[in-house]
Design an enzyme around this catalytic site. Structure first.
Site, PDB file in Angstrom:
ATOM      1  CB  CYS A  62      -0.973   0.001   1.165  1.00  0.00           C
ATOM      2  SG  CYS A  62      -0.184  -0.163   2.754  1.00  0.00           S
ATOM      3  CG  HIS A  95      -4.405   0.897   3.969  1.00  0.00           C
ATOM      4  ND1 HIS A  95      -3.814   0.091   3.025  1.00  0.00           N
ATOM      5  CD2 HIS A  95      -5.359   1.627   3.295  1.00  0.00           C
ATOM      6  CE1 HIS A  95      -4.373   0.324   1.839  1.00  0.00           C
ATOM      7  NE2 HIS A  95      -5.317   1.262   1.985  1.00  0.00           N
ATOM      8  CG  ASP A 128      -7.011   2.960  -0.445  1.00  0.00           C
ATOM      9  OD1 ASP A 128      -5.838   2.874  -0.894  1.00  0.00           O
ATOM     10  OD2 ASP A 128      -7.444   2.245   0.476  1.00  0.00           O
TER      11      ASP A 128
END
Lengths: 671, 333
Positions: free
Chosen positions: A430, A474, A490
């Site tokens: 991520c 994250h 995202d």
């Protein structure tokens, strides 16, 4: 019914059972053994937290003491003990450069304890030893307060109390001593519960804590380089737990915002070094469109100042503030478990009025890095002109086209990490996605920044708490659009939507290793872990986390005014009631004299009314003869009573109906 | 000044605490309202330790520290109850209290009765300021505690106020009570160390006709009386007779040694106390020698006889002679 009152028969002990008390009575061998046992129990949990030399010295002292007890040797002279105390204190001073504070204090207490054991001469020394043990039991809580610690502590308290009992009376056996201590402590338990719940709590500290907790705590850091978050994915340590007031929101909306990182140096994103600017959220609550979410978050200590909140908090915890990029900061580093209630409104508009320097900061890029990404970003700007939203969409489309793969083990990247990720190896975790996306948008002239926090979490079916672990860490991006303010994007969701909708385990390739709890296998073992975790959570919430706030909440829920005066009054009333109940229960037994003796008492009381006082040395026949001569009218009955009593008391096989008969005779005797 | 004030206040408290009719009727049961409870020094130290632990727990926000200190506080509360219970409902009654000579230790037996199913541990009995006697009472037992007190003067020695106390089980709390049972020890006069010889040669010395004859010369038979020594029973005569009546052999020596210990026989230069000491010495000597002796005091006359009872009566007469009426009021046991 066999008559069982024979066991009440009185035994006369010869006078040699009388012991002369000596006030200077030395501490007996058995008492020394008890005290040594208590000292060892108090010391054991602390052993690993003390410097090695100290642990060894204390261990040697205990062994020496045990040897002295075994062999009955003479205790070391006083001058030796004094010099050992001085030497030990010096050692502690050189170890910690201080004699005060948490760990040095405990170290000193340990030295005192081990040497006090060497001079058990008078009962006073025994008492001092016991009190030192109680102190050390407290000291243990400075290091750990788990449920297991609590159970171990119970044992230590029982042993120490038994040692205090033995210091007063060393005749009972070990088992009796344990039972006695257990009984006393069990009776003390109601008082503990009442005091624990109702004693008005004060928030510490009362004085400055002299030293920091230096233990390393896992969690997010204030900088994000490639690999930082992937590293966290190997830890199943708990970051925080959340109890929602209503139903838990969908997994995909659980973005726990933590750190905001606008500073980029080409490889690493960092938080900006600004102080908190807002004490209340600068965005207006009117702008909300969705339902607010209420929850209570219990944050495990991570030693840093930042707090986590579901996007976007409309209230702030006490002693905290927001930075100008809406990062939630506590005044003090979070060194102990912290609990705060929050209200989140997911779709709130924020940042419409952000100062220009914030936007400027979110556009800055290091020169000459990642030329390929820059080029493509510039092409988006050229194509879409002033339409920032279209540029964001173009970027998303580009990420989607590149067929990026989400993996825990991305290859190492060089200086142009974004280019390498997007065009060459196309594999990343991520932080790579977020970093690349933010970089690309900045290159296109759209203010963007990286946000690190946690995404998702797992509901523990046992207690309904959402548990967020380190592997839920994250990173995502926020972009600033005119009229919309800061909007979350995202990029990971583009490549691995299941990471957001479901969990990490479903999103990464099957051959990559994850911590056990993150994997979706061994359901039964997981169920056990859920149970254990629920117990731990209950313990943390209700025992360790029982603070003034929780106390107020509990009392309010019970319909009481949570004022300290009310609490004290209630406490006094309840403690008094408990004491009365206990008194009644404890003293009740005094009435339990045997029925034969009670009958005889009734008889003598009747005689006493007529002036015939039973003398303790008179047997039943003697008394009967005397009474009969004075009350000739009742002579027959009196003699019958005396005979019946004597049979019950002294016959080898008392008649089973004898007691009924005796009572009947006595009832019939009306003087 | 301060110790004196303290003593005064303590005495006032004891007088208030012992608000029972005197002499206290026995058996004495220590009921709730006469048992007092206060923390000991150890108890105060325990309390200080708890406060310290509490401050530490608050300062470091240790929830388990709170729990620990509250648990120990509960223990402190519970121990009040147990210490109190250890003493309350204890029954005491006076036991034996044999007479002693002045200068010896008088010992008072107190019978402690435990009617409970649980033992009473570490009961301590003491006169104020004296080291205590410690005693355990197992369940359903009666045990004897012997308190000793130096007997300095002849006459009745009353048992002073006794403190019954206990700090069992944890030594944090002291429960105590005062008792003043009606118990007296008869203190015989101390015998004179250098007394004149027994008064053989005065009118106190009777039946002189047989002087010089052997003490064991047989002088005849008479009917047996229960007080006669068994070795003087004429067993042979008893065996010969059918009706089984026992006869006692009389020896001439007995009558020869019938001796009157007379108040006036003692040297006239002696004071009353010296005279009593002298008579005590004579009495003991005569008794040891197995003589029949009589005692003549200005107010008391004991006919010549022999034996333990007679000796006790003589010593008691001497012990109580010319004492103020108050202290003789309990003279007859």
């Amino acid at each position: 019914m066999p008559p069982d009152y024979k066991r009440w028969r009185y035994t006369h002990y010869p006078p040699h059972h009388v012991l002369m008390a000596r006030l200077d009575r030395p501490v007996s061998r058995r008492q020394s053994q008890w005290l040594l046992l208590a000292a060892v129990t108090a010391f054991a949990p602390l052993a690993t937290h003390m410097p090695v030399w100290l642990t060894l010295c204390v261990g040697v002292a205990f062994v020496w003491r045990a040897w002295l007890i075994q062999r009955g040797g003479r205790l070391p002279p006083r001058w030796l003990l004094v010099s050992l105390v001085v030497a030990g204190s010096l050692g502690v001073f050189f170890e910690y450069r201080s004699l005060f504070g948490r760990t040095p204090g405990i170290a000193l207490l340990l030295i005192f304890l081990s040497l006090k054991l060497m001079e058990l001469r008078a009962p006073r020394d025994a008492v001092v030893t016991v009190l030192l043990c109680y102190f050390l039991i407290l000291g243990q809580f400075l290091f750990t307060q788990t449920l297991l610690t609590a159970l171990m502590t119970c044992l230590a308290v029982v042993i120490t109390t038994a040692a205090l009992l033995a210091a007063n009376n060393d005749r009972p056996t070990i088992k009796q001593q344990f039972e006695h201590a257990g009984r006393l402590l069990l009776q003390a338990l109601p008082f503990m519960l009442l005091l624990f719940i109702l004693f008005p709590r004060v928030n510490g500290p009362l004085w400055g804590l002299p030293e920091d907790r230096r233990t390393a705590l896992s969690g997010l850091t204030d900088a994000m380089a490639p690999g930082t978050i992937a590293q966290l994915s190997q830890s199943d340590a708990i970051a925080f737990r959340v109890a929602f007031t209503g139903a838990a929101p969908a997994q995909s909306s659980l973005y726990w915002r933590g750190l905001v990182m606008p500073d980029f140096d080409g490889r690493t994103w960092r938080v900006s070094q600004t102080r908190e600017a807002y004490t209340t959220p600068p965005y207006a609550e009117e702008s909300r469109r969705s339902k607010p979410i209420d929850y209570e978050l219990t944050l495990e200590p991570h030693g840093k100042r930042w707090l986590f909140a579901l996007e976007f908090p409309t209230t702030l915890p006490t002693e905290s503030g927001l930075t100008r990029d809406y990062q939630l900061l506590s005044r003090q580093p979070v060194r102990s478990r912290m609990r705060y209630t929050q209200r989140a409104v997911p779709d709130i508009r924020k940042g419409l009025t952000d100062p220009p320097e914030v936007l400027q900061e979110s556009l800055a890029l290091p020169k000459n890095s990642n030329p390929r990404t820059r080029a493509i970003a510039i092409s988006w700007r050229q194509r879409h002109g002033d339409n920032d939203a279209a540029i964001v969409q173009a970027a998303e489309d580009f990420f989607s086209r590149q067929l990026l793969r989400y993996t825990l083990n991305p290859p190492l990247t060089g200086s142009d990490s974004v280019d390498e990720f997007l065009f060459d190896n196309k594999r990343g975790f991520c932080e790579h996605f977020a970093s690349a996306f933010a970089f690309a948008l900045r290159a296109a002239g759209v203010p963007a920044r990286v946000v690190a926090g946690y995404q998702g979490g797992e509901i523990n079916p046992v207690d309904g708490f959402l548990v967020v672990r380190q592997y839920d860490a994250h990173a995502w991006t926020e972009v600033w659009l005119a009229k919309q303010g800061w909007v979350r994007v995202d990029p990971t969701a583009i490549a691995a939507p299941r990471r957001i909708d479901s969990s990490l385990a479903t999103a990464i390739p099957a051959d990559e290793t994850l911590p056990f709890l993150a994997r979706n296998e061994m359901a039964w073992l997981k169920a056990i872990r859920y149970q254990i975790d629920a117990v731990t959570n209950g313990w943390n919430q209700w025992v360790l986390g029982y603070d003034p706030q929780r106390q107020r909440d509990l009392l309010t829920r019970l319909g009481l005014d949570a004022d300290w005066r009310n609490m004290t009054a209630l406490l006094a009333v309840l403690c008094g009631t408990t004491l009365l109940l206990l008194t009644g229960w404890v003293l009740r037994q005094r009435e339990r004299i045997d029925p034969v003796r009670r009958a005889w008492r009734r008889f003598t009381a009747k005689l006493a009314k007529r002036g015939i006082v039973w003398q303790p040395w008179e047997g039943p026949d003697t008394l009967a003869a005397r009474a009969a001569s004075q009350l000739p009218l009742h002579a027959t009955k009196i003699h019958a009573i005396a005979r019946s009593y004597a049979r019950l008391r002294y016959a080898a096989h008392p008649p089973s109906a004898g007691l009924v008969e005796l009572n009947q005779y006595i009832r019939d005797l009306s003087l | 000044m301060l110790p004196r004030l303290r003593h005064f206040l303590h005495e006032r408290f004891v007088r208030w605490a012992l608000r029972v009719p005197t002499p206290e009727p026995t058996p004495i049961t220590l009921v709730q309202r006469r048992v007092y409870v206060l923390p000991t020094r150890v108890g105060l130290a325990f309390a200080v330790a708890l406060i310290t632990i509490f401050l530490g727990a608050v300062n470091y926000n240790l929830s388990l520290g709170h729990a620990l200190v509250f648990w120990l506080a509960g223990l402190g509360i519970v121990t009040i109850l147990h210490t109190f219970r250890n003493l309350v409902q204890l029954t005491l009654r006076p036991g034996r209290c044999p007479p002693v000579f002045a200068g010896d230790l008088a010992s008072f037996d107190l019978l402690l009765e435990n009617t409970r199913r649980d033992a009473r541990i570490n009961m301590q009995l003491s006169f104020s300021g004296e080291p205590p006697v410690e005693i355990d009472l197992p369940a359903h037992t009666t045990n004897t505690a012997t308190l000793t007190l130096p007997a300095t003067q002849r006459g009745w020695l009353a048992l002073p106020r006794v403190t019954v106390e206990t700090t069992w089980p944890l030594g944090l709390i002291r429960a105590w009570s005062y008792i003043a049972p009606d118990m007296r020890c008869l203190v015989y006069p101390a015998p004179a160390r250098n007394a004149p010889p027994l008064p053989w040669n005065s009118e106190a010395f009777q039946g002189a006709s047989n002087v010089g004859q052997g003490a064991d010369d047989f002088a005849g038979l008479r009917h047996h009386q229960p007080a006669d020594p068994p070795r003087h029973v004429a067993w042979k005569a008893a065996a010969r007779q059918d009706d089984g009546k026992l006869q006692t052999k009389l020896f001439s020596g007995q009558s020869a040694q019938e001796l009157w210990l007379d108040w006036d026989a003692a040297p006239s230069a002696l004071t009353t106390e010296q005279r009593i000491a002298c008579l005590t010495r004579w009495l003991l000597d005569a008794d040891t020698a197995g003589m029949h002796w009589g005692l003549r005091l200005p107010s008391v006359r004991l006919a010549p006889a022999q034996g333990a009872a007679h000796r006790a009566a003589g010593l008691q007469a001497l012990a109580l002679y010319a004492l103020p009426a108050a202290s003789r009021a309990h003279g007859t046991p």
